[in-house]
Design an enzyme around this catalytic site. Structure first.
Site, mmCIF file in Angstrom:
data_model
loop_
_atom_site.group_PDB
_atom_site.id
_atom_site.type_symbol
_atom_site.label_atom_id
_atom_site.label_comp_id
_atom_site.label_asym_id
_atom_site.label_seq_id
_atom_site.Cartn_x
_atom_site.Cartn_y
_atom_site.Cartn_z
ATOM 1 N N CYS A 221 0.819 -1.220 0.000
ATOM 2 C CA CYS A 221 0.000 0.000 0.000
ATOM 3 C C CYS A 221 0.855 1.274 0.000
ATOM 4 O O CYS A 221 1.837 1.352 0.732
ATOM 5 C CB CYS A 221 -0.911 -0.028 1.219
ATOM 6 S SG CYS A 221 -1.751 1.524 1.579
ATOM 7 N N LYS A 306 15.248 -0.426 7.061
ATOM 8 C CA LYS A 306 15.209 0.886 7.709
ATOM 9 C C LYS A 306 16.286 0.918 8.793
ATOM 10 O O LYS A 306 16.430 -0.025 9.581
ATOM 11 C CB LYS A 306 13.825 1.138 8.312
ATOM 12 C CG LYS A 306 12.659 0.863 7.357
ATOM 13 C CD LYS A 306 12.694 1.743 6.115
ATOM 14 C CE LYS A 306 11.533 1.399 5.182
ATOM 15 N NZ LYS A 306 11.527 2.223 3.957
#
Length: 366
Positions: A221, A306
């Site tokens: 998404c 990350k």
């Protein structure tokens, strides 16, 4: 010339320095890194003469995660006279480079250097003419010859050196020029597009990014990464509890699986690609991607890790080592690459490709 100059993302100078120091030590080349915060470059000075050239030749640029470019340079040229900046630059290169194939007059990738870049563009033309006259550059561009670099860190101050054509970034300042597609759901789409350019040779795109392939996008998404797969005419299982862009769903190539990316298990056995850009602890994502390779759920993977606020190089190195160990324990031979891409932020992008272990060079048919 006994220094290696590395371009990097602003704010990641310490990671770049830690990496080049470690890579040099692996090759028994020792020195020290000069680091200035937020400068967007690192200078690694070798203790022994000749070792910078040796490191430039022996250290594959593709192994570096935090570097955008790698060149060998001499001492900083200071206070270049405004009326004659060319002569000191030519003098620095004389006897060092012969018949170079290209010239790049560059600056660090910082806001402060943008004005300086305008000067560099103007300076390139007369400098190129002078270098060609003295035989330092060929009279034509050649991708097979060393690239001459002039790197201005301030007005009148520059490093001068060269990079090797088979072991450098072919891009000006090491930065790709990609255009954001107006119909893409998010700017993150540029990360995956850049990753394709960095990790997959152009002459292999038609085979490894082929029309009709099946792919999985974990944490898809709104569909920035799915968009790139759709553009390559792939069929995509987009896994995310959030909504997908209607424009992607309308293509008929995307199947939205409303599930947690960590819990999803593929129902197809012919997925070639898995991609993942989830905001999650890097060790979780690294383990997940290793599991996909171990279970044979894909042949190639591209994903982002990350990074924490501190010890970012150590974090990346530990996760890559864990992936390598996990694959090796399961008898899987794989090529692993990682790079902090230009379009990445506080993250690095990793690419893994399963390869046939029985015969070197043979493709993995699982």
């Amino acid at each position: 010339m006994n220094k290696i100059l590395l371009y990097c993302r602003q704010g990641f100078e310490k990671e770049c320095a830690a990496e080049i120091t470690a890579k040099a030590a692996e090759r028994e080349i020792f020195g020290f890194a000069r680091v200035k915060d937020d400068s967007a470059y690192v200078l690694f000075e070798c203790y022994q003469q000749g070792e910078a050239e040796k490191l430039l030749a022996e250290l594959p640029f593709s192994e570096l995660i935090f570097s955008r470019q790698m060149i060998v340079v001499g001492e900083l040229l200071r206070d270049l006279p405004p009326t004659n900046r060319i002569t000191p630059v030519v003098g620095m290169l004389t006897g060092v480079v012969e018949k170079g194939g290209d010239l790049r007059v560059e600056v660090p990738d910082t806001n402060a250097s943008k004005e300086l870049l305008k000067f560099c563009r103007k300076f390139t033309v007369p400098l190129r003419a002078s270098l060609r006259k003295d035989g330092i550059l060929l009279n034509f561009e050649s991708a097979k010859r060393p690239v001459v670099h002039v790197f201005f860190i301030a007005s009148g101050c520059c490093y001068v050196g060269y990079s090797l054509p088979a072991n450098n970034s072919p891009l000006f300042m090491g930065i790709p020029r990609l255009k954001f597609p107006s119909d893409a759901p998010s700017r993150s789409t540029l990360k995956l597009e850049e990753a394709f350019h960095v990790f997959i040779p152009a002459d292999e795109w038609d085979e490894r990014l082929a029309s009709g392939m099946w792919a999985v996008d974990l944490g898809a998404c709104p569909g920035g990464w799915t968009y790139q797969l759709v553009q390559r005419s792939m069929m995509v299982n987009a896994v995310d509890n959030g909504p997908m862009a209607p424009s992607l769903m309308d293509t008929g190539q995307v199947f939205h699986q409303r599930e947690d990316g960590f819990k999803y298990r593929p129902t197809r056995n012919n997925n070639y690609w898995v991609v993942c850009d989830m905001v999650e602890k890097p060790v979780r994502v690294a383990n997940l991607m290793a599991d996909w390779l171990v279970n044979g759920w894909c042949r190639e993977a591209i994903f982002n890790l990350k990074l924490p606020m501190k010890k970012r190089y150590e974090e990346v190195a530990q996760n890559l080592a864990m992936i390598h160990e996990k694959l090796a324990q399961n008898g899987i031979n794989a090529q692993i690459q990682a790079r902090q891409l230009y379009h990445d932020r506080e993250e690095v992008t990793v690419h893994i490709r399963r390869v046939w272990s029985a015969t070197p060079g043979r493709r993995d048919e699982r």
